[in-house]
Design an enzyme around this catalytic site. Structure first.
Site, mmCIF file in Angstrom:
data_model
loop_
_atom_site.group_PDB
_atom_site.id
_atom_site.type_symbol
_atom_site.label_atom_id
_atom_site.label_comp_id
_atom_site.label_asym_id
_atom_site.label_seq_id
_atom_site.Cartn_x
_atom_site.Cartn_y
_atom_site.Cartn_z
ATOM 1 N N SER A 49 0.870 -1.184 0.000
ATOM 2 C CA SER A 49 0.000 0.000 0.000
ATOM 3 C C SER A 49 0.902 1.229 0.000
ATOM 4 C CB SER A 49 -0.903 0.007 1.238
ATOM 5 O OG SER A 49 -0.107 0.217 2.400
ATOM 6 N N ASP A 84 -0.753 -1.573 -4.128
ATOM 7 C CA ASP A 84 -2.138 -1.853 -3.734
ATOM 8 C C ASP A 84 -2.893 -0.526 -3.543
ATOM 9 O OD1 ASP A 84 -4.285 -3.449 -2.902
ATOM 10 O OD2 ASP A 84 -3.675 -3.346 -0.793
ATOM 11 N N HIS A 85 -4.041 -0.382 -4.160
ATOM 12 C CA HIS A 85 -4.861 0.839 -4.032
ATOM 13 C C HIS A 85 -4.066 2.120 -4.254
ATOM 14 C CE1 HIS A 85 -8.536 -1.083 -2.759
ATOM 15 N NE2 HIS A 85 -7.806 -1.868 -2.014
ATOM 16 N N ASP A 105 -6.455 2.806 -8.093
ATOM 17 C CA ASP A 105 -7.796 2.800 -7.502
ATOM 18 C C ASP A 105 -8.470 4.137 -7.792
ATOM 19 O OD1 ASP A 105 -10.068 2.772 -6.026
ATOM 20 O OD2 ASP A 105 -9.121 2.215 -4.126
ATOM 21 N N HIS A 177 -12.637 -4.545 3.505
ATOM 22 C CA HIS A 177 -11.293 -4.754 4.062
ATOM 23 C C HIS A 177 -11.395 -4.947 5.568
ATOM 24 C CE1 HIS A 177 -9.837 -2.355 0.418
ATOM 25 N NE2 HIS A 177 -9.281 -3.531 0.303
ATOM 26 N N GLY A 178 -10.575 -5.808 6.109
ATOM 27 C CA GLY A 178 -10.575 -6.020 7.564
ATOM 28 C C GLY A 178 -11.609 -7.053 7.957
ATOM 29 N N HIS A 207 -10.873 -8.314 -3.245
ATOM 30 C CA HIS A 207 -10.195 -7.662 -2.118
ATOM 31 C C HIS A 207 -10.848 -8.132 -0.820
ATOM 32 C CE1 HIS A 207 -7.667 -4.383 -3.968
ATOM 33 N NE2 HIS A 207 -8.216 -4.970 -5.011
ATOM 34 N N ASN A 229 -6.822 -10.830 -2.374
ATOM 35 C CA ASN A 229 -5.923 -10.029 -1.527
ATOM 36 C C ASN A 229 -6.124 -10.338 -0.041
ATOM 37 O OD1 ASN A 229 -5.512 -8.814 -3.971
ATOM 38 N ND2 ASN A 229 -6.050 -6.752 -3.306
ATOM 39 N N THR A 232 -5.202 -8.095 6.466
ATOM 40 C CA THR A 232 -5.512 -8.043 7.902
ATOM 41 C C THR A 232 -5.182 -9.355 8.639
ATOM 42 O OG1 THR A 232 -7.280 -6.498 7.385
ATOM 43 C CG2 THR A 232 -7.353 -7.498 9.555
HETATM 44 P P1 13P Z 1 -7.987 -7.666 4.098
HETATM 45 O O1 13P Z 1 -7.226 -6.710 4.937
HETATM 46 O O2 13P Z 1 -9.418 -7.725 4.473
HETATM 47 O O3 13P Z 1 -7.355 -9.011 4.051
HETATM 48 O O4 13P Z 1 -7.979 -7.069 2.607
HETATM 49 C C1 13P Z 1 -6.761 -6.899 1.945
HETATM 50 C C2 13P Z 1 -6.937 -6.169 0.661
HETATM 51 O O5 13P Z 1 -7.932 -6.254 -0.002
HETATM 52 C C3 13P Z 1 -5.811 -5.335 0.213
HETATM 53 O O6 13P Z 1 -6.133 -4.597 -0.916
#
Ligand code: 13P
Length: 287
Positions: A49, A84-85, A105, A177-178, A207, A229, A232
């Site tokens: 990221s 990433d993003h 993104d 995410h998370g 994701h 992806n 977390t």
């Molecule tokens: P998580 O943190 O939910 O595993 O997602 C990671 C992600 O999509 C990174 O772009």
């Protein structure tokens, strides 16, 4: 040598499995992911990221570290180093620093602006043989301070972006995410199927790979997801293993902690998480 993600993802799409993108944050993380991929003979994508890039002292440092490891750890499986993003400027910086893949993104822009910026980056990446991921429909949750609501992408918008010639497309299908909240309704397979219908052969990206139930992961792969992806879950297992080590008081007789020993349980925990995911995604022995 780093490779573009294009070939590994096309193979995954055809073979009905997914390549894992594991986000890295430091040397231990990177080494754990690379060694696991090599042990399992699996292709892998290292995700960075913008925040993690900054933390690791900049994109050039990341490229130097990863290239050094590929050589010195004798990593022979296909490895892509992927932003990433990314923002537009972030993508340009990563391309110049030696990344082999970027995600732009533009999901928070109006579709016209997303298209204009993606078009420009597609041209640069194509000229250099790099892969590029685009996003339509923001992925929910918080990442690097950016909070999204977990939309479902509009298939027509997905088609406009896919037609620009991106390598892979992240379409929001209710993923977050998370950690997923208790009342999460699950992935929208209806949206996924509708997107797949209009984008044809394009490998799709899921994701928010942490905490999605196994049956949903498998169904998503069967519907065209070729890249998943995970971030977390590695953070949680790393932190938990480190916490346990400190609580067990394994310092050096009151002299403090040897940093290499302190970080070893977290390193092993990441290896175990990556192994579990590669087995679930079906990428083992697909290098
Ligand atoms: P998580 O943190 O939910 O595993 O997602 C990671 C992600 O999509 C990174 O772009």
């Amino acid at each position: 040598m780093l490779v573009s993600a294009k070939e590994m993802l096309n193979k995954a799409r055809d073979g009905k499995y997914a390549v894992g993108q594991f986000n890295i944050n430091n040397l231990e993380w990177t080494k754990a992911v690379l060694l696991t991929a090599q042990e399992l003979n699996s292709p892998v994508i290292l995700g960075v990221s913008e925040g993690a890039g900054k933390y690791m002292a900049g994109y050039k440092t990341v490229v130097g570290m990863v290239n050094g490891m590929l050589e010195e750890l004798k990593i022979t499986v296909p490895v892509a180093l992927h932003l990433d993003h990314g923002s537009f400027d972030g993508a340009i910086s990563c391309i110049n620093a030696g990344f082999s893949s970027v995600m732009f993104d533009g999901s928070h822009y109006a579709i016209e602006e997303n298209i204009a910026k993606t078009t420009e980056l597609v041209k640069i990446c194509n000229d250099k043989g790099l892969s590029i991921e685009a996003e339509v429909g923001s992925i929910g949750g918080e990442e690097d301070g950016v909070v999204g609501a977990g939309e479902c992408a509009d298939p027509a918008e997905c088609k406009s972006i896919a037609d620009l010639g991106v390598t892979m497309l992240a379409a929001g299908i209710g993923n977050i995410h998370g950690k997923y909240p208790e009342n999460w309704p699950g992935l929208s397979f209806e949206t996924l199927a509708a997107v797949k219908d209009v984008v044809g052969d394009m490998p799709l990206v899921l994701h928010g790979g942490t905490g999605i139930p196994e049956d949903m992961i498998k169904k998503a792969i069967s519907l065209g997801v070729a890249k998943i992806n995970v971030n977390t879950e590695c953070q949680l297992t790393f932190a938990e293993a480190t916490r346990k080590y400190i609580e067990a008081g394994k310092d050096q007789q009151g002299k403090g902690f040897d940093p290499r020993k302190l970080l070893a349980p977290g390193f092993e925990a990441i290896k175990a998480t990556v192994k579990e995911k590669m087995e679930l995604f079906g990428s083992v022995n697909k290098a």
